[in-house]
Design an enzyme around this catalytic site. Structure first.
Site, PDB file in Angstrom:
ATOM      1  N   ALA A  62       1.172  -1.092  -0.011  1.00 53.83           N
ATOM      2  CA  ALA A  62       0.130   0.031  -0.208  1.00 53.83           C
ATOM      3  C   ALA A  62       0.583   1.631  -0.015  1.00 53.83           C
ATOM      4  CB  ALA A  62      -0.791  -0.046   1.285  1.00 53.83           C
ATOM      5  N   GLY A 101       0.623  -4.974   0.765  1.00 52.36           N
ATOM      6  CA  GLY A 101      -0.910  -5.044  -0.380  1.00 52.36           C
ATOM      7  C   GLY A 101      -0.293  -5.475  -1.590  1.00 52.36           C
ATOM      8  N   GLU A 104      -0.742  -8.766  -1.820  1.00 58.74           N
ATOM      9  CA  GLU A 104      -1.532  -9.463  -1.497  1.00 58.74           C
ATOM     10  C   GLU A 104      -2.712  -9.467  -3.201  1.00 58.74           C
ATOM     11  OE1 GLU A 104      -2.509  -6.798   2.068  1.00 58.74           O
ATOM     12  OE2 GLU A 104      -3.270  -7.897   3.228  1.00 58.74           O
ATOM     13  N   GLU A 124       3.832  -5.724   7.223  1.00 59.93           N
ATOM     14  CA  GLU A 124       3.009  -4.958   7.891  1.00 59.93           C
ATOM     15  C   GLU A 124       2.906  -4.774   9.156  1.00 59.93           C
ATOM     16  OE1 GLU A 124       1.910  -7.055   5.897  1.00 59.93           O
ATOM     17  OE2 GLU A 124       0.949  -5.694   4.056  1.00 59.93           O
TER      18      GLU A 124
HETATM   19  N1  3HC Z   1       4.575   3.389   0.311  1.00 59.51           N
HETATM   20  C1  3HC Z   1       5.211   4.415  -0.185  1.00 59.51           C
HETATM   21  N2  3HC Z   1       6.481   5.078  -0.452  1.00 59.51           N
HETATM   22  C2  3HC Z   1       7.462   3.316  -0.191  1.00 59.51           C
HETATM   23  C3  3HC Z   1       6.538   2.466   0.391  1.00 59.51           C
HETATM   24  C4  3HC Z   1       5.577   2.129   0.732  1.00 59.51           C
HETATM   25  N3  3HC Z   1       4.669   0.976   0.807  1.00 59.51           N
HETATM   26  N4  3HC Z   1       7.967   1.744   0.431  1.00 59.51           N
HETATM   27  C5  3HC Z   1       9.176   2.484  -0.379  1.00 59.51           C
HETATM   28  N5  3HC Z   1       8.788   4.236  -0.511  1.00 59.51           N
HETATM   29  C6  3HC Z   1       9.321   5.085  -0.918  1.00 59.51           C
HETATM   30  C7  3HC Z   1      10.031   5.125   0.192  1.00 59.51           C
HETATM   31  O1  3HC Z   1       9.837   6.285   1.397  1.00 59.51           O
HETATM   32  C8  3HC Z   1      11.368   5.690  -0.426  1.00 59.51           C
HETATM   33  O2  3HC Z   1      10.939   7.177  -1.095  1.00 59.51           O
HETATM   34  P1  3HC Z   1      12.234   8.454  -1.049  1.00 59.51           P
HETATM   35  O3  3HC Z   1      13.126   8.201  -1.776  1.00 59.51           O
HETATM   36  O4  3HC Z   1      11.439   9.412  -1.418  1.00 59.51           O
HETATM   37  O5  3HC Z   1      12.815   8.185   0.606  1.00 59.51           O
HETATM   38  C9  3HC Z   1      11.243   5.192  -1.771  1.00 59.51           C
HETATM   39  O6  3HC Z   1      10.414   4.389  -1.516  1.00 59.51           O
HETATM   40  C10 3HC Z   1      12.213   3.900  -2.261  1.00 59.51           C
HETATM   41  O7  3HC Z   1      12.273   3.421  -0.801  1.00 59.51           O
HETATM   42  P2  3HC Z   1      14.029   2.773   0.283  1.00 59.51           P
HETATM   43  O8  3HC Z   1      14.624   4.132   0.524  1.00 59.51           O
HETATM   44  O9  3HC Z   1      13.287   1.862   1.901  1.00 59.51           O
HETATM   45  O10 3HC Z   1      14.479   1.804  -1.326  1.00 59.51           O
HETATM   46  P3  3HC Z   1      15.228   0.651  -1.008  1.00 59.51           P
HETATM   47  O11 3HC Z   1      15.192  -0.374  -1.917  1.00 59.51           O
HETATM   48  O12 3HC Z   1      15.802  -0.222   0.306  1.00 59.51           O
HETATM   49  O13 3HC Z   1      13.650  -0.399  -0.146  1.00 59.51           O
HETATM   50  C11 3HC Z   1      12.018  -1.549  -0.260  1.00 59.51           C
HETATM   51  C12 3HC Z   1      12.531  -0.707  -0.992  1.00 59.51           C
HETATM   52  C13 3HC Z   1      12.227  -3.037  -0.001  1.00 59.51           C
HETATM   53  C14 3HC Z   1      10.799  -1.800  -0.944  1.00 59.51           C
HETATM   54  C15 3HC Z   1      11.112  -0.723   0.997  1.00 59.51           C
HETATM   55  O14 3HC Z   1      11.081   0.972   0.571  1.00 59.51           O
HETATM   56  C16 3HC Z   1      10.445  -0.837   2.364  1.00 59.51           C
HETATM   57  O15 3HC Z   1      10.390  -2.257   2.677  1.00 59.51           O
HETATM   58  N6  3HC Z   1       8.995  -0.556   2.258  1.00 59.51           N
HETATM   59  C17 3HC Z   1       7.644  -1.334   2.895  1.00 59.51           C
HETATM   60  C18 3HC Z   1       7.205  -2.031   2.208  1.00 59.51           C
HETATM   61  C19 3HC Z   1       6.036  -2.416   3.426  1.00 59.51           C
HETATM   62  O16 3HC Z   1       6.260  -2.210   4.097  1.00 59.51           O
HETATM   63  N7  3HC Z   1       4.839  -2.488   2.362  1.00 59.51           N
HETATM   64  C20 3HC Z   1       3.692  -2.424   2.881  1.00 59.51           C
HETATM   65  C21 3HC Z   1       2.889  -1.232   3.453  1.00 59.51           C
HETATM   66  S1  3HC Z   1       1.340  -1.960   4.258  1.00 59.51           S
HETATM   67  C22 3HC Z   1       0.282  -2.405   3.264  1.00 59.51           C
HETATM   68  O17 3HC Z   1       0.870  -3.429   2.232  1.00 59.51           O
HETATM   69  C23 3HC Z   1      -1.361  -2.762   3.972  1.00 59.51           C
HETATM   70  C24 3HC Z   1      -2.179  -3.735   3.758  1.00 59.51           C
HETATM   71  O18 3HC Z   1      -1.575  -5.280   3.220  1.00 59.51           O
HETATM   72  C25 3HC Z   1      -3.684  -3.286   3.383  1.00 59.51           C
END
Ligand code: 3HC
Ligand code: NAI
Length: 692
Positions: A62, A101, A104, A124
């Site tokens: 998400a 997501g 998912e 999450e």
């Molecule tokens: N939403 C919005 N922005 C995101 C994002 C997300 N899910 N994941 C990463 N970004 C952004 C970061 O903020 C960063 O932005 P910036 O360049 O402006 O700082 C950019 O993407 C790159 O991220 P990283 O610097 O972390 O890059 P890496 O290559 O080191 O890592 C990644 C990439 C493994 C995807 C890491 O960013 C990460 O773990 N992201 C979070 C993933 C996550 O937690 N997903 C679950 C979200 S909750 C969800 O999905 C709810 C659902 O169940 C309903």
């Protein structure tokens, strides 16, 4: 971007590409675009739909920057249900980040192909929530409840190969995503849809045992234990009812302060390295590292560098000291092998030279000094480094408290001098304070940050003052807690109240770990400059006089033994404290746990506000990251500045005024805190516009 989702027809197969850089997060526009493209593909009579991401990642989840704002339709669970019910077979190609997501969406497809690059998981809980689009219901139907419990409660990522073994994906491909998807579509022609929700319910696991384990392991945190209940619903309820249960639990967590704290921490740790001066400057090339001093820190820093394939030359005063350092480093590298971080220690140790000859540092690109914390010694060492190191080499100090401007002035090249303040154990702890002195050159600062990244550490910029960001705050809250002991609280009550609050350890247990003699020496050193108002923790001096230096002597505030390696309270310590109170004519009072926590937090927040005003930290978020990564502050509370905003600065200011009546000198209120509270602003307002 207008349309982050596009559709291309390839021989009757609809290839739907999500193109939302940087990580193809499921923003509102992506969700709406996906829905539209599924409709279009079906209406056009596509034989199958292949879902891929543009660039490196499939979908990282998400869009978490949308969290906290009212959700907009189409909601993700509805999109997932729509994909699952599509009249076309849907194939998801998992590549790069396929998380939250994103996974998912893939679980809602009828088939899953993974390429070698895929990193697959439901992380999450690390954001204070649970999967909210069917992940807790569909994943256990594919993997069984135990594996789903493990993946969802840890949030860990798995490789494509592991995902295949677990039953999450159907096929591994050795091709780019589009080719992999199209080839798979050919293979399953005529096989129709295969909705995950049609699979049988998973067998029950011992959900109550999992729940209690989560309560213990993730003390104070809601998401991991809530995840257990959601997965339990997969095995006890029909699919649609399970989805509703998951949604309920998910929405409750979305509204929680823990979710807000963890999302703040997520963005803060990415923002710390976003500094204007880093954008405009290229770092210097670093190929070889020199380390001076092979004690606790020098050896730890050497191990941190070696583990990231950086060759190290370490110098100590004598051959024997250098050999002892080598032994300590070897143990750390062996530890990495044991933890599965490394296959073979030998090639790593081959990159290490230990010597008593400081001329061997002449060719190093970056020299990190980790000798005794004593200004005279640092002076001698830096004058010598200036004489022997090659031009352009960076001269860094790992000092905890000393004035780096004074150290730099001992060299003919203060522009090359910087503080690189590691935390112990240096090969494990993630934080690196990059301490910028008055004359440090911008490319030296940039090199500090790129070096931290190479070591896999989170770097925070700090300015020069006694203790920089972290230790300056630590000194303040330690003092506040020592004063509380003088006034009537026991160290054990304080430690307990603060670990209940979420701190990894209480301050007195930490003091025992670090060694009580260190603070004792600092108290003696600073005795001459002490103000008349400063209160002295004479009980701690008494313990030191008795040789009770903490863990290393088996006794400190706690008593340590083989049976109680973590330490147990000692009535003798309480007796000593009572004697010291009596000597100072203090009538002890009782403090409630919440009063202890409030004083602890006020000491941190007030000092942090001074630190911001002094320009030692640029933004409140830098302080949050420092405390979370270096001092065991609970990440799920976002950091102390985020905590302060949540608590309300006005309320905190009122409490500070009350404490000021009690002790006007210790609790002198930081002007910044008053300004913010009186103008109804928050620390978050100061972060705005300073994080890009
Ligand atoms: N939403 C919005 N922005 C995101 C994002 C997300 N899910 N994941 C990463 N970004 C952004 C970061 O903020 C960063 O932005 P910036 O360049 O402006 O700082 C950019 O993407 C790159 O991220 P990283 O610097 O972390 O890059 P890496 O290559 O080191 O890592 C990644 C990439 C493994 C995807 C890491 O960013 C990460 O773990 N992201 C979070 C993933 C996550 O937690 N997903 C679950 C979200 S909750 C969800 O999905 C709810 C659902 O169940 C309903
Ligand atoms: P330590 O006492 O364990 O090690 C110091 C080492 O430096 C010893 O091996 C000593 O032989 C060597 N040394 C002293 N003078 C030298 C010289 N002139 N040339 C070469 N080697 C010399 O000390 P520790 O704990 O490793 O601390 C080192 C520095 O790191 C200090 O400035 C300290 O404040 C800082 N630091 C310490 C932390 C900790 O938790 N121990 C955390 C962060 C910083």
């Amino acid at each position: 971007m207008n349309n982050p989702v596009r559709l291309d027809l390839e021989n009757g197969i609809a290839v739907v590409t999500i193109d939302n850089p940087p990580v193809n997060a499921l923003s509102h526009a992506v969700r709406a675009g996906l829905l539209r493209m599924i409709d279009t593909a079906e209406a056009g009579g596509a034989q199958a739909i292949v879902l891929i991401g543009a660039g490196r990642d499939f979908i990282a989840g998400a869009d978490i920057s949308e969290f906290g704002s009212p959700p907009k339709e189409p909601y993700l669970p509805d999109l997932c249900r729509r994909i699952e019910k599509s009249s076309c077979p849907v194939i998801a190609v998992l590549h790069g980040a396929t998380l939250g997501g994103g996974l998912e969406v893939a679980l809602s497809a009828h088939y899953r192909v993974a390429t070698q690059t895929a990193r697959i998981g439901l992380p999450e809980v690390l954001l204070g929530i649970i999967p909210g689009a069917g992940g807790t219901q569909r994943l256990p139907r594919l993997t069984g409840a135990e594996a789903a419990l493990d993946l969802i409660t840890t949030g860990r990522h798995v490789t494509a190969k592991t995902a295949l073994e677990l039953g999450i994906v159907d096929h591994l491909a050795n091709a780019p995503p589009k080719e992999a998807g199209l080839a798979f579509a050919e293979n399953i022609k005529g096989q129709g849809q295969r909705p995950t929700s049609d699979l049988p319910q998973p067998d029950a696991a011992d959900f109550d045992a999992w729940y209690s384990r989560m309560e213990q392991v993730h003390r104070g945190q809601s998401a991991p234990k809530t995840a257990v209940r959601a997965i339990e619903a997969a095995s006890s309820l029909p699919f649609e009812e399970g989805l509703l249960r998951e949604r309920d639990l998910f929405l409750t967590l979305m509204d929680s302060p823990q979710r807000a704290g963890l999302i703040h921490a997520f963005f803060a740790e990415r923002a710390v390295s976003k500094l204007p001066e880093l954008k405009e400057t290229n770092p210097r090339d670093i190929h070889t590292i020199g380390i001076l001093g092979g004690g606790t820190m020098g050896a730890g820093i050497a191990a941190a560098c070696l583990l990231k394939s950086l060759p190290v030359t370490l110098v100590d005063r004598t051959r024997a000291a250098a050999d002892a350092a080598r032994e300590r480093i070897a143990q750390s590298i062996q530890g990495a092998v044991k933890r599965g971080k490394l296959e073979d220690a030998a090639p790593v140790m081959d990159q290490l030279v230990t010597t008593a000859e400081d001329l061997d540092l002449a060719d190093a690109d970056l020299i990190i000094e980790a000798v005794f914390e004593d200004m005279e010694t640092k002076h001698e060492v830096f004058a010598r480094l200036d004489a022997i190191c090659k031009p352009g080499a960076i001269l860094a100090t790992n000092t905890s408290y000393l004035d780096i401007n004074v150290i730099a002035a001992r060299t003919s090249r203060p522009e090359d001098v910087i503080g690189l303040h590691f935390f112990s154990p240096a090969h494990i702890m993630k934080l690196l304070e990059i301490v910028v002195a008055d004359k440090t050159a911008p490319d030296v600062i940039a090199t500090g940050f790129s070096f931290a990244k190479r070591l896999g550490k989170t770097a925070v910029r700090a300015g020069v003052c006694d203790g920089f960001i972290g230790n300056r705050i630590l000194s303040r809250y330690r003092m506040a807690m020592d004063n509380l002991v003088l006034d009537g609280a026991s160290p054990y009550q304080i430690d307990n109240a603060l670990t209940e609050f979420g701190m990894a350890m209480g301050p007195f247990a930490v003091a025992d770990l670090a060694g009580l003699d260190i603070a004792w020496a600092a108290r003696k050193r600073k005795a001459a400059s002490r103000t008349p108002y400063e209160r002295i923790p004479t009980f701690a001096d008494r313990l030191c006089e008795m040789g009770r230096f903490g863990r290393k002597t088996g006794q400190g505030f706690y008593l340590y033994s083989e049976k109680a390696p973590q330490g147990i309270p000692d009535p003798e310590v309480e007796a000593i404290i009572a004697e010291e109170r009596a000597k100072a004519d203090i009538i002890p009072r009782d403090f409630r746990d919440d009063e202890i926590v409030l004083r602890f937090m006020l000491a941190i927040v007030n000092e942090a506000a001074y630190i911001l005003d002094d320009g030692i930290a640029r933004r409140p978020l830098d302080i949050d990251v420092t405390l979370v990564y270096g001092y065991g502050f609970p990440r799920w509370r976002g950091g102390p500045m985020h905590w302060a905003d949540q608590a309300g600065l006005g309320r905190l200011l009122d409490s500070l005024h009350t404490l000021q009546d009690e002790d006007p000198h210790f609790w002198a209120i930081a002007p910044l805190l008053s300004r913010l509270a009186q103008s109804d602003q928050s620390f978050a307002d100061l972060n705005k516009g300073m994080s890009r």
